[in-house]
Scaffold this active site. Structure first.
Site, PDB file in Angstrom:
ATOM      1  CG  ASP A   1      -8.539  16.967 -46.612  1.00 46.71           C
ATOM      2  OD1 ASP A   1      -7.466  17.552 -46.836  1.00 46.71           O
ATOM      3  OD2 ASP A   1      -9.580  17.187 -47.234  1.00 46.71           O
TER       4      ASP A   1
ATOM      5  CB  CYS B   1     -10.379  19.379 -44.606  1.00 42.49           C
ATOM      6  SG  CYS B   1     -11.859  19.390 -45.646  1.00 42.49           S
TER       7      CYS B   1
ATOM      8  CG  HIS C   1     -12.906  18.244 -50.752  1.00 41.95           C
ATOM      9  ND1 HIS C   1     -11.732  17.545 -50.884  1.00 41.95           N
ATOM     10  CD2 HIS C   1     -13.136  18.329 -49.416  1.00 41.95           C
ATOM     11  CE1 HIS C   1     -11.258  17.236 -49.694  1.00 41.95           C
ATOM     12  NE2 HIS C   1     -12.099  17.704 -48.786  1.00 41.95           N
ATOM     13  CG  PHE C   2     -18.808  21.959 -52.066  1.00 38.88           C
ATOM     14  CD1 PHE C   2     -19.040  23.333 -51.980  1.00 38.88           C
ATOM     15  CD2 PHE C   2     -18.977  21.198 -50.926  1.00 38.88           C
ATOM     16  CE1 PHE C   2     -19.414  23.924 -50.784  1.00 38.88           C
ATOM     17  CE2 PHE C   2     -19.348  21.786 -49.722  1.00 38.88           C
ATOM     18  CZ  PHE C   2     -19.566  23.149 -49.653  1.00 38.88           C
ATOM     19  CG  LEU C   3     -16.342  27.198 -56.106  1.00 36.69           C
ATOM     20  CD1 LEU C   3     -14.996  27.739 -56.567  1.00 36.69           C
ATOM     21  CD2 LEU C   3     -17.432  27.628 -57.090  1.00 36.69           C
TER      22      LEU C   3
ATOM     23  CG  HIS D   1     -13.746  21.484 -41.099  1.00 35.37           C
ATOM     24  ND1 HIS D   1     -14.592  22.188 -41.920  1.00 35.37           N
ATOM     25  CD2 HIS D   1     -13.295  20.460 -41.844  1.00 35.37           C
ATOM     26  CE1 HIS D   1     -14.653  21.619 -43.111  1.00 35.37           C
ATOM     27  NE2 HIS D   1     -13.880  20.559 -43.080  1.00 35.37           N
TER      28      HIS D   1
ATOM     29  CG  HIS E   1     -17.061  19.451 -40.034  1.00 31.18           C
ATOM     30  ND1 HIS E   1     -17.883  18.443 -39.589  1.00 31.18           N
ATOM     31  CD2 HIS E   1     -16.414  18.954 -41.117  1.00 31.18           C
ATOM     32  CE1 HIS E   1     -17.731  17.380 -40.372  1.00 31.18           C
ATOM     33  NE2 HIS E   1     -16.852  17.667 -41.298  1.00 31.18           N
ATOM     34  N   GLY E   2     -20.301  20.741 -40.415  1.00 31.56           N
ATOM     35  CA  GLY E   2     -21.118  20.488 -41.592  1.00 31.56           C
ATOM     36  C   GLY E   2     -22.343  19.677 -41.209  1.00 31.56           C
TER      37      GLY E   2
ATOM     38  N   GLY F   1     -22.673  16.377 -41.691  1.00 33.09           N
ATOM     39  CA  GLY F   1     -22.288  15.066 -41.163  1.00 33.09           C
ATOM     40  C   GLY F   1     -22.928  13.943 -41.945  1.00 33.09           C
TER      41      GLY F   1
END
Length: 473
Positions: free
Chosen positions: A94, A97, A203-205, A323, A396-397, A399
């Protein structure tokens, strides 16, 4: 896979000593508790240290977990003048991303009476899932070429945003040196009808509330304040980026013997940065990165329209950062300036205050670093700090701690939505299984990841955001 053993050097820093064919050591920034969930990823960190031309160390961020070739959360820089290579596995499928954060001009109390209307508006306005459907139905191939070349700028010039969006986007919205000619027809086919779509998986909003501010001056520079409503978008380059990675891994696998390159895992397929294969990948990767930027730009515009219509609110861009990318950057190594190819896979660039690549209004605060957590917990806004290790990179998050299959086992998506809504989080999901795969327990605790990143000197906390509404693929 290279055998790896860890030695603790500092509270949030572990070292993998060189063994076998490793050219540099490995360095993992984490707590002991976070390492318990790293599993096979530590061996992958050691494998990356075998790559030709790698400098300093093979790094891993606190959210590190197993990935394709490179661990997710991996950072590696190679020097082209010393035979340094580029590896598609060091970017991932990705490509670009990343995360985009928008700040609303209303607070949580003002949104509460119209939250249902906002979520009901976002549900159809944000295309998502594995199928087709997107915000922008491109008029032809030339439009896609424009996106691959100019990224967010192409979208803004056609009315999907404003100039400030470009100033607050990494690389001003477009990666240079994109080469659409290196993008296969199959990749074009996969991407042509997905520009402005969320995708599936993680993936999200999210509609979020700023729950805590840790650095008031930086938060003011970023444009966020306590109790303010924000919108966070996490997505990438969809099928186009996936196909580009697939195509160029295959090409590099065929090319490696001609360059005398051997790697411990075929998923680390690579080629010298200055080789025809290396340049072809970097040109295609940059095109996919521009697609990812435009994708988030279009989704942001869709969210803006919903907020304007349902809440009478405006959304301004805080920042947009990738990222999953490889970038040519200048860094000091051993006191000497070197031009390096820096791979960040599941790792965020975190430029320090004063860096010339930052927009003027962020230069004193440092780069905004956007760290999504999980649906039921929190996300963070961080900032780059002076003198950070790992080529100015951070996590980046949260994990993953479980595979998607493991996560979905024993979790019912409908029940999860009910529980989340009972906790005050509105949920709009396109798939019950997809929702179950992303339940909060499938991830590491994001606050522990951020604590380790800050403790290791990679970044500093600016604000914590909690979800009030989730749109999932």
């Amino acid at each position: 896979m290279t055998t790896a053993s860890l030695v603790q050097e500092a509270p949030y820093r572990f070292r993998i000593e060189r063994t076998g064919d490793m050219r540099v050591p490995g360095v993992v920034f984490a707590s002991r508790e976070l390492l318990d969930a790293a599993d096979r990823a530590i061996g992958q960190v050691a494998d990356v240290a075998v790559l030709p031309g790698i400098v300093e160390a093979s790094y891993a961020m606190p959210d590190v977990h197993w990935g394709y070739g490179f661990a997710i959360g991996g950072v590696a820089a190679t020097d082209p003048r010393e035979g340094g290579v580029v590896s598609p596995g060091g970017v991932g499928f990705d490509i670009s991303c990343g995360v985009r954060l928008l700040a609303a001009d209303i607070d949580a109390a003002a949104l509460a009476p119209v939250l249902r209307d906002v979520m009901d508006g976002l549900d159809p306005a944000i295309p998502r899932g594995m199928g087709r459907g997107a915000v922008w139905d491109l008029p032809g191939r030339s439009a896609l070429t424009g996106i691959l070349t100019d990224g967010s700028r192409y979208a803004v010039e056609r009315g999907h945003g404003d100039e400030r969006d470009l100033l607050r986007c990494e690389d001003a919205g477009a990666v240079a040196d994109a080469d659409p000619g290196r993008v296969s027809e199959r990749a074009v086919e996969r991407g042509a009808r997905q520009v402005g779509s969320l995708g599936s998986g993680n993936h999200f909003l999210e509609v979020q509330r700023v729950a805590d501010v840790y650095d008031a001056s930086a938060a003011e520079a970023f444009g966020i304040r306590r109790d303010q409503i924000c919108v966070m978008i996490h997505c990438g380059s969809r099928g186009l980026g996936h196909q580009i990675c697939t195509d160029h891994v295959r090409a590099m696998e065929r090319a490696m013997p001609g360059y005398g390159i051997e790697v411990p895992d075929r998923q680390l397929a690579c080629a010298p940065v200055e080789s025809p294969e290396g340049r072809a990948y970097l040109g295609a990767m940059a095109a996919a990165a521009n697609y990812g930027r435009a994708n988030r730009q279009l989704l942001a515009q869709a969210a803006r329209e919903v907020f304007r219509r349902a809440a009478g609110a405006r959304l301004d861009l805080v920042y947009d950062v990738s990222h999953n990318l490889a970038k040519m950057e200048d860094h000091l190594v051993g006191g000497r300036a070197r031009r390096l190819c820096v791979h960040r896979k599941g790792a965020t660039r975190a430029l320090p205050p004063g860096h010339p690549d930052l927009p003027p209004d962020l230069r004193d605060a440092g780069q905004s670093v956007l760290i999504p957590g999980t649906m039921g917990t929190a996300s963070y806004v961080l900032a780059g700090v002076p003198g950070a290790p790992a080529f100015a990179s951070t996590c980046h998050g949260a994990g993953r701690a479980q595979s998607r299959h493991q996560a979905a086992r024993g979790v019912d998506g409908k029940h999860l939505r009910t529980a989340m809504e009972r906790d005050g989080i509105a949920v709009r999901a396109s798939s019950w299984r997809g929702l179950a795969e992303e339940h909060p327990g499938a991830y590491k605790e994001v606050s522990a990841v951020v604590e380790a990143a800050e403790g290791a000197g990679l970044c500093r906390k600016i604000a914590r955001l909690v979800p009030v509404g989730v749109v999932k693929g």
